[in-house]
Write an enzyme that holds these catalytic residues in place. Structure first.
Site, short mmCIF file in Angstrom:
data_model
loop_
_atom_site.label_atom_id
_atom_site.label_comp_id
_atom_site.label_asym_id
_atom_site.label_seq_id
_atom_site.Cartn_x
_atom_site.Cartn_y
_atom_site.Cartn_z
N HIS A 205 3.05 39.40 11.95
CA HIS A 205 4.42 38.61 11.49
C HIS A 205 5.14 39.33 13.01
O HIS A 205 5.41 40.27 13.57
CB HIS A 205 5.38 39.41 10.54
CG HIS A 205 6.44 38.41 10.15
ND1 HIS A 205 5.61 37.95 9.81
CD2 HIS A 205 6.78 38.80 10.41
CE1 HIS A 205 7.26 37.39 9.21
NE2 HIS A 205 8.80 38.11 10.10
N ARG B 110 9.18 30.85 6.58
CA ARG B 110 10.68 31.33 7.00
C ARG B 110 10.99 32.08 5.68
O ARG B 110 11.45 33.27 4.62
CB ARG B 110 11.31 31.77 8.30
CG ARG B 110 12.17 32.57 8.26
CD ARG B 110 13.07 32.41 9.53
NE ARG B 110 12.18 32.43 10.67
CZ ARG B 110 13.14 31.63 11.75
NH1 ARG B 110 14.10 31.45 11.89
NH2 ARG B 110 11.95 31.39 12.75
N TYR C 272 12.11 57.99 10.01
CA TYR C 272 12.79 58.57 9.13
C TYR C 272 12.11 58.27 7.10
O TYR C 272 11.77 59.53 6.80
CB TYR C 272 13.89 59.49 9.14
CG TYR C 272 14.50 59.28 9.78
CD1 TYR C 272 13.94 61.19 10.43
CD2 TYR C 272 15.48 58.72 10.81
CE1 TYR C 272 14.67 60.99 12.16
CE2 TYR C 272 15.81 59.33 11.69
CZ TYR C 272 15.38 60.43 12.73
OH TYR C 272 16.03 60.63 14.03
#
Length: 811
Positions: free
Chosen positions: A82, A36, A126
């Site tokens: 993921h 990570r 968007y």
């Protein structure tokens, strides 16, 4: 109730809470560290970054196609690679598309992707995104089995453990992350400088950090700024840990009625809105006095924070207070922590370059093996097709006589000695391949593949060939993607920059046959009229003669070329300044020369990739190499030109592809041709024929057609100026035309381009120096003998002259 059998198979292992917590915590810590928070040293990516880039590449979301909705990218990555929530993936995608977060952005965003003021990006439904060309270079060759793949979280597909990473991403873009018990904070760097440092490391794996810092002087942040001091950078490059102080760029303007401070750049990772608010709070609390107004005039073109001051305020004092109390001056703590072979390690700069190079060696090796295998397979198929075409009537008859495709395949295998793959290719062959032109194409394809197979085998047989391939790719990446440095590096208080303390002024540099070099001020010589005797310019040893003189600035690089075709670097100010009659210093004490001598030296201020070095050898060979291929100095030098046996380097000029060159020989022949008649090659090439010469003649001078006339001087002091138009009509590789007719026993020593306002400094073998105006030397047609330029004593000869332009000297 439980049966006795269940009781027999059940066992209880007593474990203390302390032991269980320790084991579980270690497992958790390693999961965070490896999976990570810490980047891999090879591609510089954390798993989430790697999965996003790979997923976008898998979707075909490349720079040459329309952008895709960020929501579709996030969904693809989350569903296949993921499974940690969409917000983590989208936040990472957004950051990779922010020009103020990444030095070389891997993602191109369309829409609102946040701002340097801390504004959040628009929702993923968007915005749109696609890969940049640089990110595609990170993925290049991944389909050629260059990296290992591992099953994804549900084992429904596979994902790469690392990307091929054609770009040294970890150094270029840096990384930051907090794991368990450790953290990484690596600064970004300039891509061009990193590529230069990597090439230098490839050439010399033992190169010292101080030499690497000449190529990679320090971090280069996307937001610009100024790094105060080099000590912390050097410490980080040596040990993997250090810190550097970054200041924003602020200018004081005092033109109006009241002075003001304009902030145009801020330190990396500083929120501009918070910075402005902190300055306002300090003014409100009267911790900073003298500010009358504060406003943010930033727009899409850049940052502009205007601080109006009161009339009686002292601008520099106010600015120093802002530096002291706000993040306009910030400290970046460098921790070069990365994952190496599954373990976190703190790495020095040479180690970072070394691990990345090892990765690229493995990638190039595996890629070459893949390409070689595919090429051999294709040649095998083509051999079958060629065999079939040579007996096409028999092949067609055999196929037509077969009741099925399977039997036809068996007939081809048994009758014509083909294998199954070749037989299948023949059965699938279209009728148009029977045309004569198509058959020729098959032959040409096989010939091209055989050459490629030989090239790939050559690469795989020698590690040096793999390194050469990597260096070529690194240079290509640099040329395609490098941009100018944004962050300035300034000397900190108490740090002395040697170059800053040396005045940048022109000087005369002379070199002797036994390689003694010295630097002298130009005003050591007064002007004389043509035909003068000159003054003593150098006290040489009895068996030594001066061979070269030239004018250079003290801050210029000196590119020193040896008779063996090698190149060495030094600064002009590194040459000890000497008196007019001083002997100078042996150049072997300044350069790490091997069994060779320096016989050509040129000054260069910057290594511009748009310019070239044009080489000319004694045997008439010429070579043109991009100047930036010589921007990586090494103490041991590098090979500049490959010379034929018995040949030597005569001269080198800096060119720009649009000039014309003129070669002059000992016996007075000159040849003019366009520079673009010589195509650019890499350094360590042999070049092409420049001028052909009669027996006993050799090349003595290379000139650029860049001034008014060509000034030619012979050993006995004769000389003349000639119009360049006199030398038209011959191309490269010819013998040229007669330039000057030297007397018997005399020969041309040099020829240079000059203008009326220039002056020249001539030197004789005995060390006599004479300075005179070019305008006093006659302009004559080619083929004439010239006039007396310098009176020579019996046994003395002119060995060279330097041209002084009006801009070089004000005396």
């Amino acid at each position: 109730m439980t049966s006795e059998g269940d009781e027999a198979h059940r066992s209880v292992i007593p474990v203390t809470v302390e032991t269980e917590m320790k084991a579980s915590y270690i497992d958790y810590a390693m999961s965070v560290i490896i999976g990570r928070a810490i980047p891999d040293v090879r591609d510089g990516l954390k798993p989430v970054h790697r999965r996003i880039l790979y997923g976008m590449g898998e979707m075909g979301n490349t720079h040459d196609k329309p952008t895709k909705k960020s929501a579709s990218i996030v969904g693809h990555v989350m569903g296949k690679y993921h499974p940690h929530g969409d917000s983590a993936i989208y936040d990472t995608l957004v950051k990779m598309a922010q020009p103020f977060s990444y030095r070389c952005m891997p993602v191109e965003g369309q829409g609102n992707f946040g701002s340097i003021d801390g504004d959040s990006a628009a929702a993923m439904r968007y915005t749109e995104a696609r890969l940049t060309p640089l990110a595609e270079a990170m993925l290049e060759d991944i389909e050629k089995e260059t990296v290992d793949f591992t099953p994804n979280f549900d084992e429904s597909t596979k994902e790469p453990t690392v990307l091929p990473a054609k770009m040294p991403n970890l150094l270029v873009n840096g990384s930051s992350g907090i794991a368990v018990g450790m953290a990484t904070n690596m600064p970004p760097h300039n891509l061009g400088e990193v590529c230069d440092a990597l090439c230098a490391y490839i050439d010399d794996p033992d190169i010292p950090v101080d030499d690497l810092m000449k190529l990679l002087p320090g971090p280069d942040f996307p937001t610009g700024g100024v790094i105060m001091g080099r000590a912390g950078i050097r410490e980080a490059y040596l040990t993997g840990r250090g810190k550097c102080v970054i200041r924003g760029v602020a200018e004081i303007e005092e033109e109006g009625r009241t002075p003001r401070i304009i902030i145009s750049e801020i330190p990396f990772q500083v929120n501009k809105a918070n910075l402005v608010e902190q300055i306002a709070d300090l003014v409100r609390d009267k911790r900073i006095e003298g500010i009358s107004d504060l406003r943010d005039e930033s727009d899409k073109d850049g940052i502009r924070v205007v601080i109006d001051l009161k009339r009686d305020a002292m601008p520099q004092v106010v600015l120093n207070q802002i530096y002291k109390h706000t993040p306009l001056e910030n400290t970046f703590g460098i921790i070069n922590l990365a994952i190496v072979g599954g373990r976190p390690m703190v790495l020095s700069l040479p180690a970072l370059l070394g691990y990345y190079l090892d990765h690229r060696i493995e990638v190039v090796r595996r890629r070459s093996e893949f390409d070689l295998r595919k090429a051999n397979e294709r040649v095998h198929i083509l051999n079958g097709l060629i065999l079939a075409l040579s007996s096409i009537d028999d092949v067609v008859a055999a196929i037509r006589a077969s009741p099925s495709a399977d039997e036809a395949r068996g007939t081809l295998i048994s009758r014509f000695g083909l294998d199954e793959a070749q037989a299948n290719a023949i059965l699938q062959m279209q009728l148009r391949r029977l045309a004569a032109l198509e058959q020729q194409k098959i032959q040409e394809e096989r010939g091209g593949l055989q050459k490629e197979i030989a090239r790939l085998q050559d690469i795989l047989q020698d590690r040096t060939h793999i390194l050469a391939e990597i260096e070529k790719e690194v240079v290509a990446i640099r040329e395609q993607f490098a941009d100018p440095r944004r962050t300035e590096i300034a000397a900190a208080a108490g740090e002395i920059n040697k170059e800053d303390l040396i005045e940048d002024r022109p000087a005369l540099v002379s070199l002797t046959a036994t390689n003694y070099i010295k630097r002298m001020p130009l005003d050591a010589y007064r002007m004389q009229r043509r035909g003068g005797k000159g003054v003593i310019g150098m006290a040489t040893k009895e068996d030594d003669v001066v061979t070269d003189v030239f004018v250079a600035s003290t801050h210029d690089y000196l590119l020193c070329f040896t008779n063996l075709g090698r190149i060495y670097w030094m600064k002009v100010y590194d040459i000890p300044e000497s008196t007019r009659t001083g002997k100078g210093k042996a150049i072997v004490n300044l350069l790490d020369l091997k069994d060779e001598r320096v016989n050509a030296v040129i000054p260069v201020r910057e290594f511009d990739p748009e310019h070239f070095l044009f080489f000319a050898t004694k045997g008439g060979m010429v070579l043109k190499v991009p100047l930036n291929e010589f921007s990586r100095p090494r103490p041991s030098g590098i090979l500049a030109i490959k010379l034929k046996e018995g040949d030597e380097l005569v001269d080198v000029k800096v060119t720009d592809t649009v000039q014309e060159v003129l070669l002059t020989t000992l016996k007075g022949q000159s040849l003019r041709f366009a520079e673009d008649a010589v195509r650019p090659l890499h350094r360590n090439s042999q070049g092409v024929i420049g001028i052909r010469m009669r027996e006993g003649d050799h090349l003595v001078a290379l000139s650029l057609v860049s001034r008014d006339h060509l000034l030619t001087v012979t050993g006995r002091g004769m000389g003349k100026r000639t119009e360049f138009d006199e030398f038209r009509g011959h191309g490269r590789g010819t013998m040229g035309v007669r330039n000057i007719q030297p007397p018997y026993g005399d020969g041309v020593v040099s020829a240079k381009a000059v203008s009326d306002g220039d002056e020249i400094i001539l030197m004789s073998a005995s060390g006599i120096v004479m300075r005179t105006s070019v305008s006093g030397i006659s302009i004559q047609k080619r083929g004439t003998r010239g006039v007396r330029v310098m009176k020579m004593d019996e046994g003395d000869t002119v060995v060279g002259f330097a041209v002084i332009r009006p801009e070089d000297d004000d005396i």
